[in-house]
Design a protein around this motif. Structure first.
Motif, PDB file in Angstrom:
ATOM      1  N   THR A  15       0.956  -1.304   0.101  1.00 50.77           N
ATOM      2  CA  THR A  15      -0.002   0.103  -0.116  1.00 50.77           C
ATOM      3  C   THR A  15       0.718   1.301  -0.010  1.00 50.77           C
ATOM      4  OG1 THR A  15      -1.954   1.124   0.987  1.00 50.77           O
ATOM      5  CG2 THR A  15      -0.055   0.060   2.336  1.00 50.77           C
ATOM      6  N   GLU A  16       0.271   2.392  -0.559  1.00 49.07           N
ATOM      7  CA  GLU A  16       1.156   3.680  -0.413  1.00 49.07           C
ATOM      8  C   GLU A  16       1.062   4.248   0.829  1.00 49.07           C
ATOM      9  OE1 GLU A  16      -0.283   5.909  -3.518  1.00 49.07           O
ATOM     10  OE2 GLU A  16       0.354   4.685  -5.305  1.00 49.07           O
ATOM     11  N   GLN A  17       0.001   3.727   1.630  1.00 48.26           N
ATOM     12  CA  GLN A  17      -0.240   4.545   3.074  1.00 48.26           C
ATOM     13  C   GLN A  17       0.768   4.014   4.051  1.00 48.26           C
ATOM     14  OE1 GLN A  17      -4.349   4.735   4.038  1.00 48.26           O
ATOM     15  NE2 GLN A  17      -4.840   3.557   2.246  1.00 48.26           N
ATOM     16  N   VAL A  18       1.855   3.844   3.864  1.00 47.75           N
ATOM     17  CA  VAL A  18       3.213   3.373   4.919  1.00 47.75           C
ATOM     18  C   VAL A  18       4.237   4.335   4.627  1.00 47.75           C
ATOM     19  CG1 VAL A  18       1.935   1.081   5.443  1.00 47.75           C
ATOM     20  CG2 VAL A  18       3.888   1.516   3.480  1.00 47.75           C
ATOM     21  N   SER A  19       4.857   4.590   5.631  1.00 59.87           N
ATOM     22  CA  SER A  19       6.164   5.097   5.734  1.00 59.87           C
ATOM     23  C   SER A  19       7.098   4.693   6.942  1.00 59.87           C
ATOM     24  CB  SER A  19       6.159   6.811   5.723  1.00 59.87           C
ATOM     25  OG  SER A  19       5.355   6.973   6.928  1.00 59.87           O
ATOM     26  N   GLY A  20       8.487   4.563   6.776  1.00 61.66           N
ATOM     27  CA  GLY A  20       9.297   4.152   7.848  1.00 61.66           C
ATOM     28  C   GLY A  20       9.217   2.670   7.832  1.00 61.66           C
ATOM     29  N   SER A  21       9.926   1.980   8.798  1.00 55.59           N
ATOM     30  CA  SER A  21      10.136   0.726   8.839  1.00 55.59           C
ATOM     31  C   SER A  21       9.952   0.326  10.429  1.00 55.59           C
ATOM     32  CB  SER A  21      11.253   0.197   8.630  1.00 55.59           C
ATOM     33  OG  SER A  21      11.504   0.479   7.243  1.00 55.59           O
ATOM     34  N   PHE A  22       9.027  -0.513  10.749  1.00 56.30           N
ATOM     35  CA  PHE A  22       8.848  -1.087  12.324  1.00 56.30           C
ATOM     36  C   PHE A  22       8.531  -2.562  12.130  1.00 56.30           C
ATOM     37  CE2 PHE A  22       4.910   0.998  11.192  1.00 56.30           C
ATOM     38  CZ  PHE A  22       3.904   0.155  11.750  1.00 56.30           C
ATOM     39  N   HIS A  23       8.368  -2.957  13.530  1.00 56.58           N
ATOM     40  CA  HIS A  23       7.996  -4.458  13.994  1.00 56.58           C
ATOM     41  C   HIS A  23       7.362  -4.426  14.983  1.00 56.58           C
ATOM     42  CE1 HIS A  23      11.023  -6.113  10.737  1.00 56.58           C
ATOM     43  NE2 HIS A  23      11.798  -4.970  11.125  1.00 56.58           N
TER      44      HIS A  23
END
Length: 268
Positions: A208-216
């Motif tokens: 999706t285009e509605q994400v930014s950054g990286s996390f778990h």
């Protein structure tokens, strides 16, 4: 410099074998003199060399005489014996780890609000892999932009392996990727993830285009947040690990509608 002692021989055994190579056949008395092995020990030493397959005796002679086995065959036998020894030790260590995991995993508290951070690519990778290896229920991985988590090389392979281990422990794994990340990845990388993970019923990847950054998010109580290097965004600068159920729940509330609207990832 390598020595016969590196392959498991005692000092006396090494001396005796070398002396036999120089002067075979030899009696025990002759060998004691040529090798400086005390006469009171030489028979035990010769018996051990025979047991190891490094020497042979001529029992019919009086006194008994001994000859050295050729170095190539002798060294191969020593190497094989050392391999067997190390394999047995490995099995013992693995059994000890299995037993200790059962003893130690119970009673480890999740302290709400506890956080830790590390700086540096290797340290970030180590912390992330450590935390992923604690997952037993649910892992949510989000990567909105270029990140080494899904890059070619050892880091990406180790993350894939950690997710596979989580699946084997019975956890669900959901991965949400942004199109910017997908555009930077070779198709071979996506194929690798598809081949190793995608067929598992508890694993799913969407985009999706509605994400930014990286996390778990791990088991609903822990969040690992990757902080990229501002100068080279593909390199991790730091990793923040936060154990906070309320914070993780807030992040999950933001994640869920984006996950619902995302499209399944295909590699065609």
């Amino acid at each position: 410099m390598a020595s016969l002692r590196d392959l498991g021989l005692s000092e006396y055994e090494a001396r005796a074998y070398r002396a036999l190579l120089d002067d075979s056949p030899s009696t025990a008395k002759e060998l004691s003199k040529s090798s400086d092995v005390p006469m009171g020990r030489v028979y035990d030493v010769l018996k051990d060399l025979e047991r190891r397959g490094l020497a042979r005796s001529q029992a019919a002679s009086r006194p008994k005489k001994y000859v050295a086995v050729e170095p190539e065959a002798a060294l191969d036998r020593l190497l094989e014996a050392k391999r067997d020894e190390l394999s047995e030790q490995e099995s013992q260590y693995e059994a000890a780890v299995d037993e200790l995991e059962g003893d130690l995993e119970a009673g480890v508290p999740t302290e709400e609000g506890f956080w830790t951070a590390v700086v540096g690519p290797e340290e970030s990778a180590d912390l992330l892999l450590e935390r992923l290896d604690t997952a037993s229920e649910h892992v949510i991985t989000v990567a909105g932009g270029p990140t080494p988590q899904f890059d070619v090389g050892e880091y990406g392979d180790e993350v894939a392996a950690a997710l596979q281990r989580a699946l084997e422990r019975g956890a669900e794994v959901d991965v949400l990727l942004g199109p910017e990340l997908i555009e930077t990845l070779p198709n071979t990388v996506l194929k690798r993830y598809e081949k190793e993970l995608a067929d598992h019923p508890a694993f799913e990847v969407r985009t999706t285009e509605q994400v930014s950054g990286s996390f778990h998010l791990i088991d609903g109580v822990e969040a690992c947040i990757e902080i990229p290097n501002p100068l080279t965004p593909r390199d991790p600068f730091a990793m923040l690990d936060l154990k906070d159920r309320a914070f993780t729940a807030d992040v999950r509330e933001t994640f869920d509608p984006r996950w619902d609207d995302a499209e399944p990832l295909t590699t065609d």
